[in-house]
Write an enzyme that holds these catalytic residues in place. Structure first.
Site, PDB file in Angstrom:
ATOM      1  N   GLN A 190      -3.414  -9.825  -4.223  1.00 18.92           N
ATOM      2  CA  GLN A 190      -4.679  -9.150  -4.522  1.00 18.92           C
ATOM      3  C   GLN A 190      -5.229  -8.441  -3.285  1.00 18.92           C
ATOM      4  O   GLN A 190      -5.965  -7.465  -3.404  1.00 18.92           O
ATOM      5  CB  GLN A 190      -5.732 -10.170  -5.012  1.00 18.92           C
ATOM      6  CG  GLN A 190      -5.455 -10.755  -6.372  1.00 18.92           C
ATOM      7  CD  GLN A 190      -4.660 -12.046  -6.296  1.00 18.92           C
ATOM      8  OE1 GLN A 190      -3.903 -12.267  -5.363  1.00 18.92           O
ATOM      9  NE2 GLN A 190      -4.826 -12.906  -7.282  1.00 18.92           N
ATOM     10  N   ASP A 231     -14.690 -18.986  -6.024  1.00 17.57           N
ATOM     11  CA  ASP A 231     -14.504 -19.149  -7.467  1.00 17.57           C
ATOM     12  C   ASP A 231     -15.372 -20.263  -8.014  1.00 17.57           C
ATOM     13  O   ASP A 231     -15.840 -20.197  -9.153  1.00 17.57           O
ATOM     14  CB  ASP A 231     -13.025 -19.400  -7.771  1.00 17.57           C
ATOM     15  CG  ASP A 231     -12.225 -18.144  -7.455  1.00 17.57           C
ATOM     16  OD1 ASP A 231     -11.823 -17.981  -6.288  1.00 17.57           O
ATOM     17  OD2 ASP A 231     -12.082 -17.296  -8.356  1.00 17.57           O
TER      18      ASP A 231
HETATM   19  O1  MRU Z   1      -6.804 -15.354  -8.983  1.00 13.85           O
HETATM   20  P1  MRU Z   1      -7.922 -14.373  -8.772  1.00 13.85           P
HETATM   21  O2  MRU Z   1      -7.463 -13.023  -8.367  1.00 13.85           O
HETATM   22  O3  MRU Z   1      -8.880 -14.338  -9.947  1.00 13.85           O
HETATM   23  O4  MRU Z   1      -8.717 -14.994  -7.538  1.00 13.85           O
HETATM   24  C1  MRU Z   1      -9.843 -14.320  -7.055  1.00 13.85           C
HETATM   25  C2  MRU Z   1     -10.456 -14.946  -5.871  1.00 13.85           C
HETATM   26  O5  MRU Z   1     -10.057 -15.990  -5.412  1.00 13.85           O
HETATM   27  C3  MRU Z   1     -11.663 -14.260  -5.323  1.00 13.85           C
HETATM   28  O6  MRU Z   1     -11.749 -14.424  -3.954  1.00 13.85           O
HETATM   29  C4  MRU Z   1     -12.897 -14.884  -5.970  1.00 13.85           C
HETATM   30  O7  MRU Z   1     -12.808 -14.827  -7.368  1.00 13.85           O
HETATM   31  C5  MRU Z   1     -14.134 -14.242  -5.543  1.00 13.85           C
HETATM   32  S1  MRU Z   1     -14.335 -12.703  -6.386  1.00 13.85           S
HETATM   33  C6  MRU Z   1     -15.792 -12.011  -6.071  1.00 13.85           C
END
Ligand code: MRU
Length: 346
Positions: A190, A231
């Site tokens: 990501q 999260d």
């Molecule tokens: O697995 P993902 O891409 O949903 O994980 C996203 C993250 O860990 C982000 O850092 C988190 O959701 C914060 S988003 C503002």
């Protein structure tokens, strides 16, 4: 996330295809929205919440007299998508409350109310991102900042300008020189696919490193702060975020660099006392064994693939939230931020 022009489907940018292709999906059923969440076509805790709100509203269109049962099955469909991010469950509780307050109403009335609520969820998230930016920009050196971040906690991950990247965007708006060092965030990348993409589009200087290079980069010097999203945040401040965050927090401490977690109140879960209570999603081994259809490991090798890790509160310098900056001890500040306000009192 939004409605398609004809208003009968959910429109969503497919993040799993970035940065190579920009494809807007047209999702015509709640099950398709749920699948998009599971397969990371939309991801990032606040954006998952927003997508689920639209998905439930979409699923309720056309609901008749049996709407209470239908609503419950939609809520459980989305509850089963991704377990770690708090925002999703916070949004589903909110939609459930809308339904509960409308006993006796017709299906179309409830469907309309849920649509309005979904739009509110998105708008409120955008406002929260902005407030996080306002609070966070004050923590960056005004003469110029280099922010190291992990995963994607920017506009793609939220209904607004992001959480961890909100202070960066606000600094940019205010003419403060700011650049970002982005960790790639193995295994789904990501950081490289999404953070580098959105920052380059916004004209913010960004340098990509692999996750294993973070220590070397900190040792070189010049990193003003590590800023990450979250999260789920437990009542004591323990923070679940993309796997790799915990290692960055340890490295930041070793190098005397402030480590900030940027998140809205909707990410805080006061019902969980500490990190041990946070359920960490484990994803498919295929994500680690290869990428983009190609293998990067011997087929069948044993894999452990937690999507998140937990950073203990003692490694966190402060939380940057939509209610301001919260410094240790975190429990009282997080409690004040996330407790429902009793509006019946003067
Ligand atoms: O697995 P993902 O891409 O949903 O994980 C996203 C993250 O860990 C982000 O850092 C988190 O959701 C914060 S988003 C503002």
């Amino acid at each position: 996330v939004g409605w398609t022009e004809d208003g009968v489907a959910v429109a969503l940018l497919d993040q799993s295809r970035l940065p190579l292709e920009e494809v807007i999906l047209r999702l015509e059923a709640a099950a398709e929205v749920a699948e998009a969440i599971r397969s990371l076509r939309v991801r990032g805790a606040p954006a998952i919440g927003v997508a689920a709100a639209y998905g439930v509203a979409l699923g309720m269109s056309g609901a008749g007299d049996g709407w209470p049962t239908h609503l419950q099955s939609l809520l459980s469909l989305f509850r089963g998508t991704r377990p770690t991010g708090r925002n999703l469950f916070q949004v589903l509780e909110r939609l459930e409350a809308v339904g509960a307050a409308m006993a006796g109403a017709s299906g179309p009335e409830v469907a309309r109310a849920l649509r309005t609520e979904a739009e509110r969820v998105r708008e409120e998230d955008a406002v929260a991102c902005r407030s996080i930016g306002e609070a966070g920009v004050k923590l960056l050196p005004p003469e110029g900042a280099v922010v190291l971040t992990h995963c994607n906690a920017g506009a793609l991950a939220t209904g607004g300008v992001g959480t961890a990247l909100a202070p960066v965007y606000l600094a940019r708006e205010r003419g403060i020189p700011v650049e970002v060092v982005a960790c790639e965030a193995r295994p789904v990348l990501q950081g490289s696919r999404l953070t580098a993409w959105e920052l380059m589009r916004a004209g913010v200087p960004v340098t990509l490193i692999t996750d294993g290079m973070a220590g070397a980069r900190m040792a070189v010097g010049g990193i003003s702060a590590v800023v990450v999203g979250a999260d789920r945040i437990a009542a004591d401040g323990s923070t679940a975020n993309k796997v790799g965050t915990y290692a960055l927090a340890l490295l930041a401490r070793e190098h005397g660099i402030p480590f900030y977690v940027a998140a809205p109140a909707t990410t805080v879960d006061l019902s969980i006392p500490d990190g041990r209570g946070i359920r960490v999603e484990e994803r498919a081994p295929a994500e680690v064994r290869g990428f983009g259809g190609g293998g990067t490991a011997p087929p069948g090798v044993a894999v452990w693939n937690p999507a998140f890790d937990i950073t203990p509160p003692e490694l966190i310098t402060a939380f940057i939230t939509d209610g301001g900056v919260i410094r240790p001890p975190f429990a009282p500040g997080l409690h004040a931020l996330a407790s429902p306000v009793d509006r019946s009192r003067p």
